[in-house]
Design a protein around this motif. Structure first.
Motif, PDB file in Angstrom:
ATOM      1  N   LYS A 114       0.832  -1.213   0.000  1.00 48.83           N
ATOM      2  CA  LYS A 114       0.000   0.000   0.000  1.00 48.83           C
ATOM      3  C   LYS A 114       0.867   1.264   0.000  1.00 48.83           C
ATOM      4  CE  LYS A 114      -2.547  -1.298   3.534  1.00 48.83           C
ATOM      5  NZ  LYS A 114      -3.575  -1.274   4.614  1.00 48.83           N
ATOM      6  N   ASP A 169      -6.926   3.187  -6.340  1.00 48.46           N
ATOM      7  CA  ASP A 169      -7.490   2.647  -5.095  1.00 48.46           C
ATOM      8  C   ASP A 169      -8.611   1.626  -5.310  1.00 48.46           C
ATOM      9  OD1 ASP A 169      -5.738   3.884  -3.460  1.00 48.46           O
ATOM     10  OD2 ASP A 169      -7.197   5.142  -2.415  1.00 48.46           O
ATOM     11  N   ASN A 214      -7.850  -2.036  -3.937  1.00 52.92           N
ATOM     12  CA  ASN A 214      -8.573  -2.499  -2.757  1.00 52.92           C
ATOM     13  C   ASN A 214      -9.312  -3.808  -3.020  1.00 52.92           C
ATOM     14  OD1 ASN A 214      -7.743  -0.354  -1.150  1.00 52.92           O
ATOM     15  ND2 ASN A 214      -9.480   0.938  -1.714  1.00 52.92           N
TER      16      ASN A 214
END
Length: 313
Positions: free
Chosen positions: A184, A196, A200
């Motif tokens: 990350k 993102d 994710n």
């Protein structure tokens, strides 16, 4: 089915992808993906098995041995001696091997100072790059995506972050979550929050895989860190497996099994059959088979890695 497959190949592609081979391959691919987080953990921590001490760590050990009257020659010669010691596989290292280089046997307290972690170790960058390549192909194939966040470059930078920790951060017994935290940080440093949503989603699936039991329900894993080999390999089999791994990493021709009768151990038989599939797709231009190239490549790398790690030493 065989006639249909035969028609797909050109005249120069005489090998055929039999249904049973394809079934075996997809079964192994599924197993590799389900255990990916655990395998990655082991691969990262195993980097310490072949690591060497940093210059600062080597000098610290040198001064300690001098102070304890264990060594009275030059620092340069001392480095050669301890590099020889650390070239022994970690599971086979013994204090006696180090004593043989010194003026007299060292105490266990001093011997403990020869323990390496990522704060004081130089990791083999070729081995680190191999892990990044394996992780890239495994995620890419199973996620059916080629996002920049899973690129070789990003995963290499992530592994370098994990294996070069600041003084206040964890330096051994790395977990998959430690890897994710470093991942990350690298993605944010390189791209901000641009990726993102997809990143994710990848993390979510990988963390879910980490919650799955690694061992079948009817097996109880051994307690403690004791190494338990799962296969015995001859030196010929070890050399061939190592050569296969190197060839697949380099996208070059895979060497044939050296014995005319072929392998007799089931895991080596499975590897040889998967290599047969790889030999087909490595040079084919047929889209139907070309799309499986990366997944077969990732599977072979995983099979080789597990054979070499789990063999009797």
């Amino acid at each position: 089915m065989r006639q249909q497959l035969s028609k797909i190949f050109s005249k120069n592609e005489t090998q055929i992808l039999w249904p049973e081979d394809a079934k075996l391959f997809f079964s192994m691919l599924k197993e590799t993906w389900s255990t990916f987080p655990n395998i990655l953990e082991r691969k990262i921590n195993d980097l310490l098995d072949e690591a060497l001490p940093t210059q600062m760590k080597a000098f610290h050990l040198y001064k300690t041995c001098q102070r304890e009257n264990l060594w009275n020659e030059s620092f340069e010669k001392f480095v050669q001696c301890i590099d020889s010691f650390f070239s022994i596989p970690r599971s086979e290292r013994r204090k006696s091997a180090l004593d043989a280089h010194l003026d007299r046997p060292l105490s266990m307290a001093i011997y403990d100072e020869f323990h390496l972690d990522f704060h004081c170790a130089i990791v083999n960058q070729s081995s680190l790059q191999n892990i990044a390549t394996w992780a890239h192909y495994t995620i890419r194939v199973n996620r059916k995506a080629d996002s920049v966040v899973i690129s070789d470059d990003v995963l290499t930078k992530t592994l370098q972050t994990v294996t070069r920790p600041p003084a206040h951060e964890k330096a051994e017994n790395i977990t998959f979550e430690d890897f994710c935290d470093a991942w990350k940080k690298v993605v944010f440093r390189l791209f901000g929050r641009k990726y993102d949503p997809e990143f994710n989603e990848i993390l979510k699936e990988l963390r879910w895989l980490k919650t799955l039991p690694e061992h079948p329900e009817n097996e109880t894993p051994e307690e403690g860190p004791r190494f338990v080999p799962t296969i015995y390999l001859t030196q010929t089999e070890i050399d061939w497996t190592t050569a296969v791994q190197a060839a697949v990493l380099d996208n070059s021709e895979v060497p044939r099994y050296p014995l005319s009768k072929g392998p007799t151990k089931q895991r080596l038989i499975d590897l040889k059959r998967t290599i047969s599939l790889y030999n087909i797709v490595r040079t084919t231009t047929t889209p139907e088979f070309l799309k499986h190239r990366d997944s077969i490549r990732a599977t072979i790398l995983s099979l080789c890695d597990r054979l070499l790690k789990e063999r009797a030493r």
